[in-house]
Design an enzyme around this catalytic site. Structure first.
Site, PDB file in Angstrom:
ATOM      1  N   ARG A 190      27.025   4.436  24.898  1.00 38.38           N
ATOM      2  CA  ARG A 190      27.990   5.282  25.623  1.00 38.38           C
ATOM      3  C   ARG A 190      29.351   4.948  25.041  1.00 38.38           C
ATOM      4  NH1 ARG A 190      31.600   5.547  29.983  1.00 38.38           N
ATOM      5  NH2 ARG A 190      31.370   7.406  31.270  1.00 38.38           N
ATOM      6  N   GLU A 192      20.491   6.132  34.293  1.00 45.85           N
ATOM      7  CA  GLU A 192      20.639   7.580  34.111  1.00 45.85           C
ATOM      8  C   GLU A 192      20.785   7.995  32.642  1.00 45.85           C
ATOM      9  OE1 GLU A 192      24.463   9.478  35.193  1.00 45.85           O
ATOM     10  OE2 GLU A 192      25.006   7.584  36.124  1.00 45.85           O
ATOM     11  N   SER A 225      30.149  11.817  30.561  1.00 51.00           N
ATOM     12  CA  SER A 225      29.775  10.671  29.725  1.00 51.00           C
ATOM     13  C   SER A 225      29.524  11.159  28.304  1.00 51.00           C
ATOM     14  CB  SER A 225      28.484  10.024  30.240  1.00 51.00           C
ATOM     15  OG  SER A 225      28.732   9.230  31.367  1.00 51.00           O
TER      16      SER A 225
HETATM   17  N1  LIG Z   1      25.319  25.028  42.601  1.00 47.71           N
HETATM   18  C1  LIG Z   1      26.240  24.134  42.227  1.00 47.71           C
HETATM   19  N2  LIG Z   1      26.877  23.390  43.163  1.00 47.71           N
HETATM   20  C2  LIG Z   1      27.818  22.492  42.801  1.00 47.71           C
HETATM   21  N3  LIG Z   1      28.193  22.273  41.528  1.00 47.71           N
HETATM   22  C3  LIG Z   1      27.579  22.969  40.553  1.00 47.71           C
HETATM   23  C4  LIG Z   1      26.578  23.927  40.863  1.00 47.71           C
HETATM   24  N4  LIG Z   1      26.131  24.457  39.700  1.00 47.71           N
HETATM   25  C5  LIG Z   1      26.813  23.881  38.709  1.00 47.71           C
HETATM   26  N5  LIG Z   1      27.705  22.983  39.210  1.00 47.71           N
HETATM   27  C6  LIG Z   1      28.612  22.193  38.359  1.00 47.71           C
HETATM   28  O1  LIG Z   1      27.843  21.107  37.905  1.00 47.71           O
HETATM   29  C7  LIG Z   1      28.512  19.868  38.165  1.00 47.71           C
HETATM   30  C8  LIG Z   1      27.478  18.799  38.458  1.00 47.71           C
HETATM   31  O2  LIG Z   1      26.671  18.659  37.317  1.00 47.71           O
HETATM   32  P1  LIG Z   1      25.456  17.638  37.229  1.00 47.71           P
HETATM   33  O3  LIG Z   1      24.416  17.988  38.219  1.00 47.71           O
HETATM   34  O4  LIG Z   1      25.042  17.625  35.800  1.00 47.71           O
HETATM   35  O5  LIG Z   1      26.190  16.288  37.580  1.00 47.71           O
HETATM   36  P2  LIG Z   1      25.904  15.143  38.664  1.00 47.71           P
HETATM   37  O6  LIG Z   1      24.658  14.438  38.250  1.00 47.71           O
HETATM   38  O7  LIG Z   1      25.963  15.690  40.035  1.00 47.71           O
HETATM   39  O8  LIG Z   1      27.196  14.218  38.405  1.00 47.71           O
HETATM   40  P3  LIG Z   1      27.305  12.754  37.781  1.00 47.71           P
HETATM   41  O9  LIG Z   1      26.353  12.705  36.598  1.00 47.71           O
HETATM   42  O10 LIG Z   1      28.722  12.637  37.351  1.00 47.71           O
HETATM   43  O11 LIG Z   1      26.885  11.837  38.878  1.00 47.71           O
HETATM   44  C9  LIG Z   1      29.459  20.166  39.320  1.00 47.71           C
HETATM   45  O12 LIG Z   1      30.574  19.319  39.304  1.00 47.71           O
HETATM   46  C10 LIG Z   1      29.841  21.616  39.053  1.00 47.71           C
HETATM   47  O13 LIG Z   1      30.905  21.702  38.138  1.00 47.71           O
HETATM   48  C1  LIG Z   2      30.041   7.685  36.710  1.00 42.22           C
HETATM   49  C2  LIG Z   2      29.098   8.632  35.977  1.00 42.22           C
HETATM   50  C3  LIG Z   2      28.422   7.882  34.832  1.00 42.22           C
HETATM   51  C4  LIG Z   2      28.025   9.060  37.005  1.00 42.22           C
HETATM   52  O1  LIG Z   2      27.085   9.910  36.407  1.00 42.22           O
HETATM   53  C5  LIG Z   2      29.821   9.902  35.453  1.00 42.22           C
HETATM   54  O2  LIG Z   2      30.361  10.609  36.514  1.00 42.22           O
HETATM   55  C6  LIG Z   2      30.911   9.582  34.426  1.00 42.22           C
HETATM   56  O3  LIG Z   2      30.612   9.301  33.302  1.00 42.22           O
HETATM   57  N1  LIG Z   2      32.205   9.664  34.815  1.00 42.22           N
HETATM   58  C7  LIG Z   2      33.335   9.413  33.941  1.00 42.22           C
HETATM   59  C8  LIG Z   2      33.796   7.976  34.047  1.00 42.22           C
HETATM   60  C9  LIG Z   2      34.762   7.629  32.907  1.00 42.22           C
HETATM   61  O4  LIG Z   2      35.944   7.843  33.056  1.00 42.22           O
HETATM   62  O5  LIG Z   2      34.277   7.165  31.854  1.00 42.22           O
END
Ligand SMILES: Nc1ncnc2c1ncn2[C@@H]1O[C@H](COP(=O)(O)OP(=O)(O)OP(=O)(O)O)[C@@H](O)[C@H]1O
Ligand SMILES: CC(C)(CO)[C@@H](O)C(=O)NCCC(=O)O
Length: 382
Positions: free
Chosen positions: A195, A128, A183
């Protein structure tokens, strides 16, 4: 075959679809019906099922991919609705077009077995953060409109305005990807990044706490509530402790001394509104991310900090707060930058990885390549 990149995150799944716009009449005649149906479905709608959305305002026309001209479309749905997505893919006969599909994000690993079992599709998995960096580089260089922006005069609400930023010589820069979690990466060139840190107090924390504290149901509702609230009814400020500034260490009276610190008092708990609680949650999470980001930037000796991720969607409050915090606490030496395509860089990088995979330039995280015997992208790969 549809060219797609998918980023399956902890909260949202992002899908990028490249729609070729230079299809000749002969090609159109030869094209499979399923492919036409899928193209029409994806480009003819802005809503899919109950929760899928196409962000039309982010659409990128006039893109070149593998010698084809076309439009990039940006689609998202909650990862919790993956079951409905799989059913839709089955109903549209997706599996008849492909044997594999490219995906990134944690869900590429989590859902691998399910895609294989239910759709007979192999997931080509990409990291990712590799995808994120590649996506940022591509979109910044190929967007017709200015992608990167900042807020000028962030410490003065009357003068603060959004301005475009020239990101052509970006290195080194810090990326703070605010998704469910956060991250933080130090990027020194297109291929050289690390990272350096992260925090579990991210967008998921904001939404989770806000649902608990206010009973709100969606991110949009949480942000709207926060816009009407006042965090100073919830947080304890320096002035609540000092009666004014703590001048010796330049802590102004308005600075939050203790997030949610007023909530130890029953009367203040009673008078804080849902909107105040939403605002305080947003400010707490945002300031914490800003503070960690600033420390990382100082440690790395980096001045440009790019904030991305869907937490910033429709969230002007957090962007201006981050701009203010970076400027104020660094005495004007650091700049908070933002990108229009917020949460779509991972999925974009994934699509670009598909292109490289097809040319045999890279393999996926399992070391698999998509090359057919002829050395070109197999027509059974998405
Ligand atoms: N329509 C929506 N529904 C839910 N969350 C949303 C929405 N729009 C914005 N957000 C916000 O965006 C965040 C998710 O962002 P993003 O899609 O960048 O991360 P992700 O890829 O799901 O998470 P990660 O990278 O940690 O696995 C949610 O936690 C929330 O704060
Ligand atoms: C686990 C991921 C990389 C998934 O995208 C993200 O949600 C993240 O960076 N979380 C924080 C983890 C930490 O405490 O470093």
């Amino acid at each position: 075959m549809p060219w797609c990149g998918m980023d399956i995150g902890g909260t949202l799944t992002k899908l990028i679809y490249f729609e070729p716009t230079d299809v000749s009449p002969e090609e159109a005649q030869q094209e499979k019906e399923t492919l036409k149906t899928i193209r029409k479905y994806l480009t003819g709608n802005v809503a899919y099922g109950k929760t899928g959305i196409r962000d039309k305002h982010l659409e990128m026309p006039g893109q070149w991919m593998e010698g084809r001209r076309g439009t990039l479309h940006f689609i998202r749905f909650p990862t919790s609705d993956m079951n409905a997505f799989v059913e839709m893919a089955k109903a549209k006969n997706f599996p008849s077009l492909a044997t594999s599909v490219c995906a990134t994000g944690g869900g590429a690993f989590k859902f691998e077995e399910e895609f294989q079992r239910r759709l007979n599709l192999r997931l080509c998995k990409f990291d990712e953060l590799d995808c994120l960096i590649r996506g940022i580089h591509y979109i910044d260089r190929n967007s017709m409109t200015s992608e990167c922006y900042y807020y000028s005069e962030p410490t003065n609400p009357l003068l603060c305005k959004k301005l475009s930023f020239d990101f052509r010589e970006p290195y080194p820069y810090l990326v703070v990807n605010i998704g469910s979690g956060v991250s933080i990466l130090a990027v020194h060139s297109q291929r050289n990044y690390k990272r350096i840190s992260g925090t579990s107090l991210g967008g998921g924390t904001f939404l989770g706490l806000c649902c608990l504290l206010t009973g709100c149901q969606t991110f949009e509702e949480a942000i709207e509530l926060a816009a009407d609230g006042d965090n100073t009814n919830v947080d304890k400020l320096v002035r609540d402790i000092y009666g004014g500034d703590y001048g010796r260490f330049q802590l102004s009276a308005q600075t939050v001394a203790s997030s949610f610190g007023n909530m130890i008092c029953p009367e203040k708990r009673e008078s804080a509104s849902r909107a105040d609680l939403a605002r305080a949650t947003l400010v707490t999470i945002t300031n914490n991310i800003g503070s960690i980001a600033r420390m990382c930037a100082v440690n790395e000796g980096i001045e440009r900090v790019v904030f991305v991720g869907n937490f910033l969607r429709v969230n002007l409050i957090s962007m201006q707060l981050l701009a203010y915090a970076m400027d104020y606490w660094s005495h004007g030496t650091m700049k908070a930058l933002f990108l229009e395509h917020e949460g779509y860089f991972g999925a974009t990088g994934c699509l670009l990885h598909l292109m490289s995979l097809s040319k045999g330039e890279i393999s996926d995280t399992d070391g698999d390549s998509l090359l057919s015997d002829t050395g070109s992208l197999s027509s059974t790969d998405l």
